[in-house]
Design a protein around this motif. Sequence first.
Motif, mmCIF file in Angstrom:
data_model
loop_
_atom_site.group_PDB
_atom_site.id
_atom_site.type_symbol
_atom_site.label_atom_id
_atom_site.label_comp_id
_atom_site.label_asym_id
_atom_site.label_seq_id
_atom_site.Cartn_x
_atom_site.Cartn_y
_atom_site.Cartn_z
ATOM 1 N N LEU A 69 0.943 -1.274 -0.005
ATOM 2 C CA LEU A 69 -0.072 0.129 0.160
ATOM 3 C C LEU A 69 0.723 1.290 -0.045
ATOM 4 O O LEU A 69 0.507 2.180 -0.776
ATOM 5 C CB LEU A 69 -0.911 0.012 1.191
ATOM 6 C CG LEU A 69 -2.015 -1.094 1.277
ATOM 7 C CD1 LEU A 69 -2.772 -0.863 2.499
ATOM 8 C CD2 LEU A 69 -2.872 -1.445 0.099
ATOM 9 N N GLU A 70 1.803 1.282 0.659
ATOM 10 C CA GLU A 70 2.681 2.423 0.835
ATOM 11 C C GLU A 70 3.512 2.696 -0.631
ATOM 12 O O GLU A 70 3.720 3.662 -0.945
ATOM 13 C CB GLU A 70 4.048 2.238 1.772
ATOM 14 C CG GLU A 70 3.267 2.257 3.264
ATOM 15 C CD GLU A 70 4.356 2.057 4.253
ATOM 16 O OE1 GLU A 70 5.445 1.619 3.707
ATOM 17 O OE2 GLU A 70 4.039 1.969 5.338
ATOM 18 N N LEU A 71 3.996 1.495 -1.226
ATOM 19 C CA LEU A 71 4.582 1.685 -2.602
ATOM 20 C C LEU A 71 3.678 2.158 -3.693
ATOM 21 O O LEU A 71 3.976 3.122 -4.520
ATOM 22 C CB LEU A 71 4.871 0.188 -2.879
ATOM 23 C CG LEU A 71 5.764 0.120 -4.262
ATOM 24 C CD1 LEU A 71 6.603 -1.480 -4.331
ATOM 25 C CD2 LEU A 71 4.712 -0.082 -5.358
ATOM 26 N N LEU A 72 2.313 1.787 -3.679
ATOM 27 C CA LEU A 72 1.341 2.182 -4.431
ATOM 28 C C LEU A 72 0.897 3.707 -4.271
ATOM 29 O O LEU A 72 0.747 4.454 -5.303
ATOM 30 C CB LEU A 72 0.057 1.496 -4.541
ATOM 31 C CG LEU A 72 0.494 -0.064 -4.806
ATOM 32 C CD1 LEU A 72 -0.843 -0.952 -4.746
ATOM 33 C CD2 LEU A 72 0.859 -0.380 -6.286
ATOM 34 N N ASP A 73 0.747 3.893 -3.029
ATOM 35 C CA ASP A 73 0.352 5.308 -2.530
ATOM 36 C C ASP A 73 1.480 6.354 -3.106
ATOM 37 O O ASP A 73 1.140 7.437 -3.663
ATOM 38 C CB ASP A 73 0.263 5.643 -1.151
ATOM 39 C CG ASP A 73 -0.397 6.921 -0.668
ATOM 40 O OD1 ASP A 73 -0.729 7.770 -1.597
ATOM 41 O OD2 ASP A 73 -0.128 7.004 0.713
ATOM 42 N N ALA A 74 2.754 5.915 -2.868
ATOM 43 C CA ALA A 74 3.723 6.925 -3.071
ATOM 44 C C ALA A 74 4.113 6.992 -4.700
ATOM 45 O O ALA A 74 4.604 8.152 -5.145
ATOM 46 C CB ALA A 74 4.961 6.419 -2.390
ATOM 47 N N GLY A 75 3.825 5.817 -5.560
ATOM 48 C CA GLY A 75 4.074 5.728 -6.917
ATOM 49 C C GLY A 75 2.982 6.325 -7.817
ATOM 50 O O GLY A 75 3.616 6.980 -8.835
ATOM 51 N N ALA A 76 1.827 6.458 -7.251
ATOM 52 C CA ALA A 76 0.829 6.702 -8.371
ATOM 53 C C ALA A 76 0.569 8.351 -8.344
ATOM 54 O O ALA A 76 0.849 9.134 -7.274
ATOM 55 C CB ALA A 76 -0.707 6.175 -8.104
ATOM 56 N N ALA A 77 0.189 9.154 -9.322
ATOM 57 C CA ALA A 77 -0.067 10.416 -9.629
ATOM 58 C C ALA A 77 -1.231 10.847 -8.678
ATOM 59 O O ALA A 77 -2.035 9.916 -8.395
ATOM 60 C CB ALA A 77 -0.075 10.818 -10.821
ATOM 61 N N ASN A 78 -1.216 11.999 -8.416
ATOM 62 C CA ASN A 78 -2.419 12.386 -7.579
ATOM 63 C C ASN A 78 -3.966 12.419 -8.202
ATOM 64 O O ASN A 78 -4.875 12.264 -7.327
ATOM 65 C CB ASN A 78 -2.363 14.098 -7.059
ATOM 66 C CG ASN A 78 -1.123 14.385 -6.142
ATOM 67 O OD1 ASN A 78 -0.606 13.328 -5.464
ATOM 68 N ND2 ASN A 78 -0.525 15.588 -6.412
ATOM 69 N N ASP A 79 -3.906 12.182 -9.264
ATOM 70 C CA ASP A 79 -4.971 12.004 -9.983
ATOM 71 C C ASP A 79 -5.406 10.526 -10.664
ATOM 72 O O ASP A 79 -5.952 10.250 -11.365
ATOM 73 C CB ASP A 79 -5.315 12.870 -11.346
ATOM 74 C CG ASP A 79 -4.127 12.887 -12.375
ATOM 75 O OD1 ASP A 79 -3.057 12.302 -12.073
ATOM 76 O OD2 ASP A 79 -4.418 13.393 -13.448
#
Length: 306
Positions: A69-79
Amino acid sequence: MKTAPIQINEFSESVLAVPPLARRADFSLDVSQNHKLIRHIEAGGFRTLLYGGNANLYHMPSSEYGQLLELLDAGAANDTRVIPAIGPDFGKMMDQAQILRGTGFRTAMVLPMQGFTTSDGVASGISRFVDSADIPVTLYIKSEQYIDIETLGRLVDEGRIIAVKYAVVRENPTEDPYLQALVDRITPARVVSGMGERPALVHLRKFGLASFTTGSGCIAPKSCMALLQAAKQGDMIRAQTLYDRFMPMETLRDSISLIRVLHDAVTLSGVADMGAHLPLLSASPADRLQEIQTTARTLLACEQDI
């Protein structure tokens, strides 16, 4: 990562990318290569990422879920909306509910459990997860015996299910009474075709589904988004041309393994290095790797004229 509450029209605005998950040789998560793949997919216009079967979350331990979850949260753009999978068994779902609660993830997809389920039992498990995680689920259906339409519809009415990833294989996808009953009950805006490009045009044209999921589109995201747009606009000549680009890769995946071939194809295309396969899966057959590489690079080259 987009953390605003989900609006139903989101499901019709983007193809849902279903990427593989990059791991190092020791099976630990490879943050940089996963982020590299995410950036490639987003550059093609995708705004929804769904981490499930292609990421082999079936075999991910609950102890690693928070790192994911941390990896995905940090890697994806704000939109970019990110939907992680849960389960498929009830015990793992409830472990993951506690990890998801209070995060910015607004839905999680329930992986399909093969056997040892009943429709009422599935409904009970979903309800308990939603109460614990405080988010609705996206339901992945691979068998019409998994849950009956009225039970599913009740969970939608209660706000416990927000959308359905539909992946029941039919010899003729134009003839699907269960799918028709499903869209009649919960509206097609809540249903996404869940089997890649092969049945996507039929599902979009005949049943009016919101969008479709893709693995091969992680390699060629511009072409995949253009396919969705052409189908939505009724430009079926262009849609068929774009659709035909994906069939060699989809046929190759069908002939070996949907998950394994995609994992290796992303690496061999040069988009990102997906690394090791998490057991209980293993790499594609060595004598097919050249074919996978050629097919993947041909698909990626198609992006140049979009």
